[in-house]
Design a protein around this motif. Structure first.
Motif, PDB file in Angstrom:
ATOM      1  N   ALA A 144      -0.783   4.736  -0.971  1.00 33.70           N
ATOM      2  CA  ALA A 144      -1.870   3.894  -1.463  1.00 33.70           C
ATOM      3  C   ALA A 144      -1.350   2.547  -1.957  1.00 33.70           C
ATOM      4  O   ALA A 144      -1.965   1.495  -1.716  1.00 33.70           O
ATOM      5  CB  ALA A 144      -2.619   4.619  -2.577  1.00 33.70           C
ATOM      6  N   GLU A 145      -0.203   2.562  -2.644  1.00 34.89           N
ATOM      7  CA  GLU A 145       0.351   1.316  -3.172  1.00 34.89           C
ATOM      8  C   GLU A 145       0.829   0.398  -2.054  1.00 34.89           C
ATOM      9  O   GLU A 145       0.571  -0.806  -2.066  1.00 34.89           O
ATOM     10  CB  GLU A 145       1.498   1.622  -4.131  1.00 34.89           C
ATOM     11  CG  GLU A 145       2.017   0.404  -4.860  1.00 34.89           C
ATOM     12  CD  GLU A 145       2.938   0.738  -6.013  1.00 34.89           C
ATOM     13  OE1 GLU A 145       3.393  -0.197  -6.696  1.00 34.89           O
ATOM     14  OE2 GLU A 145       3.214   1.933  -6.232  1.00 34.89           O
ATOM     15  N   LEU A 146       1.512   0.963  -1.068  1.00 34.75           N
ATOM     16  CA  LEU A 146       1.997   0.138   0.046  1.00 34.75           C
ATOM     17  C   LEU A 146       0.849  -0.418   0.872  1.00 34.75           C
ATOM     18  O   LEU A 146       0.957  -1.509   1.448  1.00 34.75           O
ATOM     19  CB  LEU A 146       2.937   0.952   0.932  1.00 34.75           C
ATOM     20  CG  LEU A 146       4.264   1.399   0.296  1.00 34.75           C
ATOM     21  CD1 LEU A 146       5.171   2.029   1.349  1.00 34.75           C
ATOM     22  CD2 LEU A 146       4.971   0.247  -0.404  1.00 34.75           C
ATOM     23  N   ALA A 147      -0.267   0.309   0.940  1.00 38.15           N
ATOM     24  CA  ALA A 147      -1.421  -0.166   1.703  1.00 38.15           C
ATOM     25  C   ALA A 147      -1.986  -1.456   1.119  1.00 38.15           C
ATOM     26  O   ALA A 147      -2.582  -2.264   1.840  1.00 38.15           O
ATOM     27  CB  ALA A 147      -2.503   0.914   1.739  1.00 38.15           C
ATOM     28  N   GLU A 157       9.542  -5.049  13.276  1.00 40.42           N
ATOM     29  CA  GLU A 157      10.646  -5.016  14.241  1.00 40.42           C
ATOM     30  C   GLU A 157      11.950  -4.692  13.520  1.00 40.42           C
ATOM     31  O   GLU A 157      12.220  -5.210  12.438  1.00 40.42           O
ATOM     32  CB  GLU A 157      10.756  -6.374  14.937  1.00 40.42           C
ATOM     33  CG  GLU A 157      11.839  -6.457  15.978  1.00 40.42           C
ATOM     34  CD  GLU A 157      11.955  -7.851  16.565  1.00 40.42           C
ATOM     35  OE1 GLU A 157      12.899  -8.087  17.348  1.00 40.42           O
ATOM     36  OE2 GLU A 157      11.115  -8.712  16.234  1.00 40.42           O
ATOM     37  N   TYR A 158      12.773  -3.834  14.117  1.00 40.55           N
ATOM     38  CA  TYR A 158      14.041  -3.434  13.502  1.00 40.55           C
ATOM     39  C   TYR A 158      14.976  -4.637  13.411  1.00 40.55           C
ATOM     40  O   TYR A 158      15.417  -5.185  14.422  1.00 40.55           O
ATOM     41  CB  TYR A 158      14.694  -2.323  14.334  1.00 40.55           C
ATOM     42  CG  TYR A 158      16.027  -1.846  13.797  1.00 40.55           C
ATOM     43  CD1 TYR A 158      16.159  -1.384  12.494  1.00 40.55           C
ATOM     44  CD2 TYR A 158      17.160  -1.859  14.601  1.00 40.55           C
ATOM     45  CE1 TYR A 158      17.382  -0.943  11.998  1.00 40.55           C
ATOM     46  CE2 TYR A 158      18.391  -1.408  14.118  1.00 40.55           C
ATOM     47  CZ  TYR A 158      18.489  -0.958  12.816  1.00 40.55           C
ATOM     48  OH  TYR A 158      19.695  -0.514  12.333  1.00 40.55           O
ATOM     49  N   PRO A 214      -1.070  -2.827   7.603  1.00 42.49           N
ATOM     50  CA  PRO A 214      -1.086  -1.468   8.153  1.00 42.49           C
ATOM     51  C   PRO A 214       0.075  -1.204   9.109  1.00 42.49           C
ATOM     52  O   PRO A 214       0.662  -0.111   9.099  1.00 42.49           O
ATOM     53  CB  PRO A 214      -2.436  -1.402   8.872  1.00 42.49           C
ATOM     54  CG  PRO A 214      -3.302  -2.381   8.136  1.00 42.49           C
ATOM     55  CD  PRO A 214      -2.384  -3.504   7.756  1.00 42.49           C
ATOM     56  N   GLY A 215       0.428  -2.204   9.927  1.00 37.93           N
ATOM     57  CA  GLY A 215       1.550  -2.038  10.853  1.00 37.93           C
ATOM     58  C   GLY A 215       2.866  -1.874  10.130  1.00 37.93           C
ATOM     59  O   GLY A 215       3.728  -1.102  10.559  1.00 37.93           O
ATOM     60  N   GLU A 216       3.045  -2.583   9.024  1.00 34.95           N
ATOM     61  CA  GLU A 216       4.288  -2.470   8.252  1.00 34.95           C
ATOM     62  C   GLU A 216       4.388  -1.125   7.545  1.00 34.95           C
ATOM     63  O   GLU A 216       5.475  -0.552   7.455  1.00 34.95           O
ATOM     64  CB  GLU A 216       4.366  -3.630   7.259  1.00 34.95           C
ATOM     65  CG  GLU A 216       4.611  -4.979   7.938  1.00 34.95           C
ATOM     66  CD  GLU A 216       4.348  -6.164   7.030  1.00 34.95           C
ATOM     67  OE1 GLU A 216       4.793  -7.277   7.374  1.00 34.95           O
ATOM     68  OE2 GLU A 216       3.686  -5.997   5.971  1.00 34.95           O
ATOM     69  N   VAL A 217       3.264  -0.623   7.054  1.00 33.62           N
ATOM     70  CA  VAL A 217       3.267   0.705   6.435  1.00 33.62           C
ATOM     71  C   VAL A 217       3.599   1.761   7.481  1.00 33.62           C
ATOM     72  O   VAL A 217       4.404   2.665   7.238  1.00 33.62           O
ATOM     73  CB  VAL A 217       1.904   1.007   5.781  1.00 33.62           C
ATOM     74  CG1 VAL A 217       1.883   2.444   5.249  1.00 33.62           C
ATOM     75  CG2 VAL A 217       1.621   0.023   4.649  1.00 33.62           C
ATOM     76  N   ARG A 218       3.005   1.635   8.649  1.00 37.53           N
ATOM     77  CA  ARG A 218       3.276   2.589   9.732  1.00 37.53           C
ATOM     78  C   ARG A 218       4.740   2.533  10.157  1.00 37.53           C
ATOM     79  O   ARG A 218       5.382   3.571  10.351  1.00 37.53           O
ATOM     80  CB  ARG A 218       2.371   2.284  10.928  1.00 37.53           C
ATOM     81  CG  ARG A 218       2.531   3.253  12.100  1.00 37.53           C
ATOM     82  CD  ARG A 218       1.531   2.976  13.196  1.00 37.53           C
ATOM     83  NE  ARG A 218       1.619   1.615  13.710  1.00 37.53           N
ATOM     84  CZ  ARG A 218       0.728   0.664  13.459  1.00 37.53           C
ATOM     85  NH1 ARG A 218      -0.327   0.917  12.686  1.00 37.53           N
ATOM     86  NH2 ARG A 218       0.873  -0.554  13.952  1.00 37.53           N
TER      87      ARG A 218
END
Length: 282
Positions: free
Chosen positions: A240-243, A203-204, A248-252
């Motif tokens: 790959a590192e952020l995953a 969330e922003y 997954p939602g935060e990476v997206r």
């Protein structure tokens, strides 16, 4: 960050104290014959050398930053004749937050460093995850900030290029806690920032003292950095590192914030339903 023009610890301030409660110096002198990784506060560190030292060195706890919200330990790391001061934040010492999953703050600090490096922003000290005296946690090179710098004046500046880079970086990582005390200026003018544990929320909720560019067009250097990030987020090492470090939602959501910044080409505005400035701001 909305789908239209973006919605409108410190390493410097707290004192370290030894387990006995007696104040410790902010940065002990290097032992004879064991050179520090870098001169105290004199210049930017060699990131590759710093990461190797942080990853493989022996951690010795010398004090605790008593004003930090979570367990933040001041350490000396030594390896093969090299040494440096560092900050170690064990996951076990994290205070639960209502808006972030428990035990994730250390990983978020490492993710923030990864994003800054991928963008070409040398504004986050070398940071990694490692095991330590109190279990796994974040380990970050200590930056001895210039004690003569006027941090309030610095935070209000509109002319410091790296400060503006930091404002864009904060928009990318959705930093919910950019305080004045998190700015670490070096005597040579280089600027670092610390305490990125409450970043990457879906969330922003950007909350920062750096709103002086809100609504202004992003400079060319920012657009170039964002383009590098956009490419790195589409199957590169950063993705790959952020995953591994984020959900997954935060990476997206991070990818979407980058795309929106590139699309609208402006610094975001404060969120309408979230405090715009952290408290206390210093």
């Amino acid at each position: 960050m909305p789908d239209s023009p973006p919605g409108r610890r410190t390493q410097r301030a707290p004192r370290a104290s030894r387990p006995s409660g007696k104040p410790a110096s902010a940065r002990p002198r290097a032992a004879a014959g064991r050179p520090d990784l870098a001169s105290p506060g004199a210049e930017s560190p060699d990131h590759a050398a710093a990461l190797e030292l942080l990853a493989h060195g022996n951690l010795t706890v010398e004090g605790r930053l008593v004003e930090a919200s979570n367990a933040t330990l001041y350490c000396r790391v030594t390896h093969q004749g090299r040494q440096a001061a560092c900050v170690y934040k064990p996951v076990a010492g994290e205070r639960p937050l209502w808006d972030f999953p428990p035990g994730t703050l250390a990983a978020r600090e490492v993710a923030a460093y990864a994003v800054a490096q991928a963008a070409g922003w040398d504004i986050v000290p070398p940071t990694l995850m490692r095991d330590g005296p109190f279990g796994p946690g974040m380990c970050q090179l200590w930056i001895e900030a210039d004690s003569s710098a006027d941090l309030i004046a610095l935070a209000r500046s509109s002319e410091h290029p790296q400060l503006r880079d930091m404002a864009v970086f904060d928009a990318v990582v959705n930093n919910a806690d950019r305080k004045i005390g998190h700015l670490l200026p070096l005597p040579d003018g280089h600027l670092y920032g610390c305490d990125h544990g409450v970043c990457f929320g879906e969330e922003y909720k950007l909350r920062t003292v750096l709103w002086q560019w809100r609504g202004r067009r992003l400079p060319g250097r920012a657009m170039q950095a964002l383009s590098r990030l956009q490419a790195a987020m589409t199957g590169g090492e950063l993705a790959a590192e952020l995953a591994v470090l984020l959900s997954p939602g935060e990476v997206r959501a991070t990818r979407e914030r980058i795309d929106l910044l590139i699309q609208h080409r402006v610094h975001p505005y404060p969120p309408e339903n979230w405090p715009a400035v952290p408290w206390p701001p210093v």
